[in-house]
Scaffold this active site. Sequence first.
Site, short mmCIF file in Angstrom:
data_model
loop_
_atom_site.label_atom_id
_atom_site.label_comp_id
_atom_site.label_asym_id
_atom_site.label_seq_id
_atom_site.Cartn_x
_atom_site.Cartn_y
_atom_site.Cartn_z
N HIS A 265 39.07 -53.65 -98.54
CA HIS A 265 38.80 -52.38 -99.22
C HIS A 265 38.15 -52.63 -100.59
O HIS A 265 38.83 -52.97 -101.55
CB HIS A 265 40.11 -51.60 -99.39
CG HIS A 265 40.58 -51.00 -98.12
ND1 HIS A 265 40.22 -49.74 -97.70
CD2 HIS A 265 41.34 -51.52 -97.13
CE1 HIS A 265 40.76 -49.50 -96.51
NE2 HIS A 265 41.44 -50.57 -96.15
N CYS B 113 36.65 -51.55 -93.31
CA CYS B 113 37.86 -51.71 -92.52
C CYS B 113 37.72 -51.04 -91.14
O CYS B 113 36.91 -51.49 -90.34
CB CYS B 113 39.07 -51.20 -93.32
SG CYS B 113 40.63 -51.70 -92.61
N TYR B 114 38.43 -49.93 -90.90
CA TYR B 114 38.28 -49.24 -89.60
C TYR B 114 36.81 -48.88 -89.36
O TYR B 114 36.30 -48.98 -88.24
CB TYR B 114 39.15 -47.96 -89.64
CG TYR B 114 39.06 -47.13 -88.38
CD1 TYR B 114 39.91 -47.37 -87.32
CD2 TYR B 114 38.13 -46.10 -88.27
CE1 TYR B 114 39.83 -46.61 -86.16
CE2 TYR B 114 38.03 -45.34 -87.12
CZ TYR B 114 38.89 -45.59 -86.07
OH TYR B 114 38.80 -44.83 -84.93
N GLU C 244 37.04 -50.45 -102.57
CA GLU C 244 37.28 -49.33 -103.49
C GLU C 244 38.53 -49.50 -104.33
O GLU C 244 38.70 -48.83 -105.35
CB GLU C 244 37.34 -48.00 -102.71
CG GLU C 244 38.53 -47.82 -101.76
CD GLU C 244 38.34 -48.46 -100.38
OE1 GLU C 244 37.50 -49.36 -100.26
OE2 GLU C 244 39.04 -48.04 -99.45
N GLY D 219 40.64 -46.09 -91.84
CA GLY D 219 41.41 -45.06 -91.15
C GLY D 219 42.71 -45.65 -90.64
O GLY D 219 42.82 -46.87 -90.50
N LYS E 251 38.65 -34.83 -110.77
CA LYS E 251 39.34 -34.57 -112.03
C LYS E 251 38.78 -35.40 -113.19
O LYS E 251 38.57 -34.89 -114.29
CB LYS E 251 40.82 -34.90 -111.83
CG LYS E 251 41.76 -34.24 -112.77
CD LYS E 251 41.89 -32.79 -112.47
CE LYS E 251 43.12 -32.16 -113.02
NZ LYS E 251 43.30 -30.80 -112.53
N ASP F 169 40.97 -27.41 -115.44
CA ASP F 169 39.99 -26.93 -114.45
C ASP F 169 39.47 -25.54 -114.83
O ASP F 169 38.25 -25.30 -114.83
CB ASP F 169 40.61 -26.87 -113.04
CG ASP F 169 41.18 -28.21 -112.62
OD1 ASP F 169 40.80 -29.23 -113.22
OD2 ASP F 169 42.02 -28.23 -111.69
#
Length: 526
Positions: A182, A87-88, A184, A60, A382, A240
Amino acid sequence: MKIKNMHKDRILIIDFGSQYTALVARRIRELGVYCELWTYNVTKKQIKEFNPNGIILSGGPESSISHKSPRAPDHIFDIGIPILGICYGMQIMTIQLGGQVSTTNKREFGYTQVEIVKQNQLIFDLQDITNLSNKKILNVWMSHCDIITEIPEDFIAIAKTEHCPFTIIANDKKRFYGVQFHPEVTQTTQGQNLLKNFVHNICACKALWTPINILDNTIESLKQTLGTDKVILGLSGGIDSAVTALLLHRAIGDNLTCVFIDNGLLRLDEANQVMKMFSDHFGLNVLHIDAEKRFLNALDNIEEPEEKRKIIGQIFIEIFDEEASKLCNVQWLAQGTIYPDIIESAISINNPTCVIKSHHNVGGLPKNMQLRLVEPVKTLFKDEIKKIGLKLGLPDSIVFRHPFPGPGLAVRILGNVKKEYCDILRYADSIFIEELHHAKLYNNVSQAFTVFLPIRSVGVMGDQRKYDWVIALRAVETIDFMTARWAYLTHDFLAHVSNRIINEIQGISRVVYDISNKPPATIEWE
Ligand code: XMP
């Protein structure tokens, strides 16, 4: 055929506003595990109902030391399921469980090396290199100013950096873990393996979230929800709405009616291609509404981009409403809402920031329509939709086509929109895209298009003086469309495209290439 319940194992991601939280969710899904992203004010009841196998606390932007900064719901530490703080998320877990966080002037930002000081299930089998003392090292990506100075009771340090003694921490008994970096982002090379250890080994989630399971589950649940009801869908030809249409068609066949509105602001031959693909090839019921005049009349003398968007969205809804009321017994309206739309609107409800461009304004829910809403792809990202699209038989030309804005060419013609400008722009755009394909560059850029600039400039062709319009070429590379870099196309390539546009299209005297990044420029010009 027995269909596997793809939602059985699941992870809850509690979002504290990091720009990477959606990326965490995508990474977990890539591991074949269903997850949802909720804001930090998720209630105890909601968590109980969701019944996750594990919880991830996101990063965050705020300082965890500030008393005003958000906290995780306290009860999650008593449910008895694994928790990973990133992290946060790691810092507030530390504070909430009795540890301490302080501000440091040794800010760690970007690439950092982390030394493993103790083996642990979270980092099982993970290593990038060893250092001179033969210690295992992970290459990670950091972004923090505050550091943990005291870990909570029963936690141990698993890894450290030069400036931060607690870069990975763990309480194995409770299965609580924290990482200061992080995992990710791709710069953390072992990040996905770390997340894999967490969701597969520590949370014991099986990989049930696969394209084939998503397809089977979605079709089956649509069959059960819709039965023999009739459904109407606005089909744009984009990925989509295309996947939404094909899933519904598989589930309810001819009870689906698609409405394709040609607003005259589409790319060259696009309407024809959409009809050929969905009506002729896939056999869907598609109503083709040619509404070019209606849109162009309404846009006449409208210069302001947001007003153009509003008008286009409004007329789209009016036409859709008119067509829907001509059909008998339609009970449902289908929409191709995707998971990022839901995340964005949840974030904007909690955190209303100023609107730079009002997206998602085309094809909103028609007012006064007594229809129920069905959104078959609303939990998908997506990249997941693209995989499902391929499984449903959509060709690469649709699945991997660059995004195209709902208001179409209207936001690529600066100021007043006229048919003459649309025709010139369509043609220029088709040349640029055709050449990108020829040069095998189309898939290297994330989005490419041309823009019509309503200014006249002098040129000379043969012995004739020209006084004609300007076309701008725009091509960008981006991961998430939130930031973008202009594409470094070669001079030879640009020269060739420019020659073709000026030679083949009447009314163009000059071609320019846009070399602006986002930010500060946006991808579209309006
Ligand atoms: P910007 O111009 O905001 O574009 O940097 C980011 C992405 O969004 C697309 N875009 C739109 N899509 N309606 C849409 O459906 C819109 O009004 C709209 N405006 C921009 C743009 O093409 C890019 O992919």
